[in-house]
Design a protein around this motif. Structure first.
Motif, short mmCIF file in Angstrom:
data_model
loop_
_atom_site.label_atom_id
_atom_site.label_comp_id
_atom_site.label_asym_id
_atom_site.label_seq_id
_atom_site.Cartn_x
_atom_site.Cartn_y
_atom_site.Cartn_z
N HIS A 47 0.84 -1.20 0.00
CA HIS A 47 0.00 0.00 0.00
C HIS A 47 0.88 1.25 0.00
O HIS A 47 1.50 1.57 1.03
N PRO A 48 0.94 1.97 -1.10
CA PRO A 48 1.78 3.17 -1.18
C PRO A 48 1.43 4.24 -0.14
O PRO A 48 2.27 5.07 0.19
N ALA A 49 0.21 4.20 0.36
CA ALA A 49 -0.20 5.22 1.34
C ALA A 49 0.57 5.08 2.65
O ALA A 49 0.71 6.05 3.41
N VAL A 50 1.09 3.88 2.96
CA VAL A 50 1.81 3.64 4.20
C VAL A 50 3.29 3.94 3.98
O VAL A 50 3.93 3.36 3.10
N PRO A 67 -6.22 16.39 4.68
CA PRO A 67 -6.14 16.54 6.14
C PRO A 67 -6.98 15.54 6.92
O PRO A 67 -6.75 15.35 8.11
N TRP A 68 -7.93 14.89 6.24
CA TRP A 68 -8.78 13.94 6.93
C TRP A 68 -8.46 12.50 6.56
O TRP A 68 -9.21 11.59 6.91
N PHE A 69 -7.34 12.28 5.89
CA PHE A 69 -7.05 10.93 5.40
C PHE A 69 -6.98 9.92 6.54
O PHE A 69 -7.55 8.83 6.46
N VAL A 70 -6.26 10.27 7.60
CA VAL A 70 -6.09 9.31 8.70
C VAL A 70 -7.43 8.97 9.34
O VAL A 70 -7.71 7.81 9.66
N LEU A 104 -7.56 0.25 3.60
CA LEU A 104 -6.71 1.00 2.66
C LEU A 104 -7.13 0.72 1.22
O LEU A 104 -7.11 1.62 0.37
N GLY A 105 -7.53 -0.52 0.95
CA GLY A 105 -8.04 -0.85 -0.38
C GLY A 105 -9.32 -0.11 -0.70
O GLY A 105 -9.52 0.37 -1.82
N ASP A 106 -10.20 0.00 0.30
CA ASP A 106 -11.45 0.72 0.10
C ASP A 106 -11.19 2.18 -0.28
O ASP A 106 -11.80 2.72 -1.23
N LEU A 107 -10.26 2.82 0.44
CA LEU A 107 -9.96 4.22 0.16
C LEU A 107 -9.31 4.39 -1.21
O LEU A 107 -9.61 5.34 -1.94
N ALA A 108 -8.42 3.46 -1.55
CA ALA A 108 -7.77 3.53 -2.86
C ALA A 108 -8.78 3.36 -3.99
O ALA A 108 -8.58 3.85 -5.10
N THR A 130 -15.13 13.92 9.17
CA THR A 130 -14.68 14.45 10.47
C THR A 130 -15.25 13.67 11.65
O THR A 130 -14.92 13.94 12.79
N LYS A 131 -16.08 12.70 11.39
CA LYS A 131 -16.80 11.99 12.46
C LYS A 131 -15.84 11.34 13.45
O LYS A 131 -14.93 10.60 13.08
N GLY A 132 -16.07 11.62 14.72
CA GLY A 132 -15.30 10.98 15.77
C GLY A 132 -13.90 11.50 15.97
O GLY A 132 -13.16 11.02 16.82
N PHE A 133 -13.49 12.50 15.18
CA PHE A 133 -12.11 12.99 15.28
C PHE A 133 -11.96 13.84 16.53
O PHE A 133 -12.75 14.73 16.80
N VAL A 134 -10.92 13.55 17.30
CA VAL A 134 -10.62 14.35 18.50
C VAL A 134 -9.17 14.80 18.41
O VAL A 134 -8.29 13.97 18.25
#
Length: 431
Positions: free
Chosen positions: A339-342, A364-367, A414-418, A427-431
């Motif tokens: 996975h190139p994202a990692v 900015p919301w990738f993680v 990661l496959g789903d996002l790719a 933004t859900k759940g981000f703290v």
């Protein structure tokens, strides 16, 4: 403050836990690969801890630690048992309520001792950039995340930071030399204490034994208190009671929390060397060090802590942590090659950070999207704010199938996002 309800439906609230899994109100179970808040080390529903707390609440539900005038019997017994598993020379313990409080107490104690020595100028406290030590006027100041320093203030004064000596990037000794050079420039005669985690909480950077030796030697040479924050790494997280013992670190103060009760009750411990304790108690009585709060060393928490020590005594949890940790590390590194994202995988024991590439970080919301994609697949993980990373930090009692489920979930997320998957609310759940 019901901020969480602004983005969660009631059915998404957690209502039950069993083993390494938690269930929400809608009935869906999740593998909790974040261990609650990194603290539920022995999993949910541990009968030894439950029975210990139940027995204690019927016998003595509360006792005060203030002043040590009349401590509870369980406080003395548990302190004696805990001291037996700590690094050599760490043999006096003060119980408190949480990790941030322990950090602030250690720092204020260091400064208190400097005043007793007649060296009020030796009051600077040093943290590492990226280090995490909790929230509060002192803990936030020492935490090496600049955004915390600007969200409120003023925080504890005379706190400075040096860069973390990243052991896996280049020469470890050179990296530590660079970290210490900043302290030499500042003036070691002005530094009271250095606060360091054996595994940097934000990013998973692992301190090497060579770096630990250099840091200990530097602190010894310049009469600086070495405060080792093992709130996260202690009590099994890295495959032993403490990471300090495995590294050969010689702390003046060692801090424990989180896994000390497996999260079943709030408790932390400020553990002192004989030298620090002697300097503290030999001071004139009118110059005593005042610290503490109402629920420090709560008997129910001490009962939970005693049960955790019992559960760790045969070494099987440590062995399992090391074995499952090796499997997790191998799987994460194999996954990073596909996975190139990692961009990096770092950690030890059952504490691994997965860092994402610069390209991925442009969103900015990738993680948080990765976290939400994992949640869709039934796995809960933590997000790190200092760098674009996830922290995978499951209970120490996970088995091989659980580790494979975590790896498979991340691979699929990661496959789903790719493939273009997007959450309804990034933004859900981000703290």
């Amino acid at each position: 403050m019901a901020t969480h309800l602004s983005y969660l439906e009631r059915g998404e609230l957690i209502v039950e836990g069993e083993g390494v899994r938690v269930r929400d109100a809608d009935g869906r179970w999740y593998l909790d690969a974040r261990s609650g808040f990194w603290n539920v080390t022995l999993g949910y529903g541990h009968q030894g801890i439950i029975e210990a707390v139940r027995s204690q609440v019927t016998r003595l539900p509360y006792g005060s630690m203030w002043g040590y005038g009349r401590p509870t019997e369980i406080a003395v017994d548990y302190a004696s048992a805990l001291a037996e598993v700590l690094p050599e020379g760490i043999d006096h313990i003060r119980f408190q309520s949480n990790g941030a409080q322990a950090v602030e107490t250690a720092v204020l104690l260091s400064r208190h001792l400097r005043l007793l020595e007649g060296r009020p100028h030796k009051n600077a406290v040093v943290g590492l950039w990226g280090g995490f030590h909790g929230f509060g006027p002192g803990a936030s100041a020492i935490t090496g995340l600049s955004y915390l320093h600007h969200h409120a203030g003023p925080l504890l004064p005379d706190v400075m930071h040096t860069r973390a000596p990243h052991g896996e990037e280049g020469d470890a000794a050179t990296n530590m030399e660079g970290a210490l050079r900043r302290l030499l420039d500042h003036g070691p005669d002005r530094i009271s204490a250095v606060v360091v985690e054996p595994v940097i909480g934000e990013g998973g950077h692992v301190l090497t034994s060579e770096q630990a030796a250099a840091l200990s030697a530097f602190c010894d040479e310049h009469e600086i208190h070495l405060v080792v924050d093992e709130v996260t790494t202690g009590m099994g997280r890295t495959g032993d009671y403490t990471r300090s013992a495995r590294l050969g670190l010689r702390p003046d103060m060692l801090l424990l929390g989180k896994g000390i009760t497996s999260g079943y009750a709030g408790l932390s411990a400020v553990c002192l060397s004989s030298e620090v304790y002697r300097a503290l108690v030999e001071a004139p009585v009118e110059r005593f060090f005042a610290t503490g709060s109402t629920h420090d060393g709560h008997p129910l928490a001490l009962a939970a802590g005693t049960a955790v020590l019992d559960a760790l005594a045969d070494g099987k949890v440590f062995a399992g942590t090391r074995a499952r940790g090796a499997t997790l590390a191998e799987g994460l590194r194999e996954l990073s090659e596909r996975h190139p994202a990692v961009s990096a995988v770092r950690g030890t024991g059952l504490m691994y950070a997965v860092e994402f590439s610069e390209n991925a970080a442009r969103d900015p919301w990738f993680v948080n999207k990765v976290r939400l994609a994992l949640e869709e697949r039934g796995v809960l993980v933590a997000v790190l704010n200092a760098v674009p990373s996830l922290m995978i930090i499951p209970p120490l009692v996970v088995d091989d199938a659980d580790v494979e489920e975590i790896l498979g979930g991340l691979d699929g997320a990661l496959g789903d996002l790719a493939s273009g998957w997007e959450p309804a609310d990034e933004t859900k759940g981000f703290v």
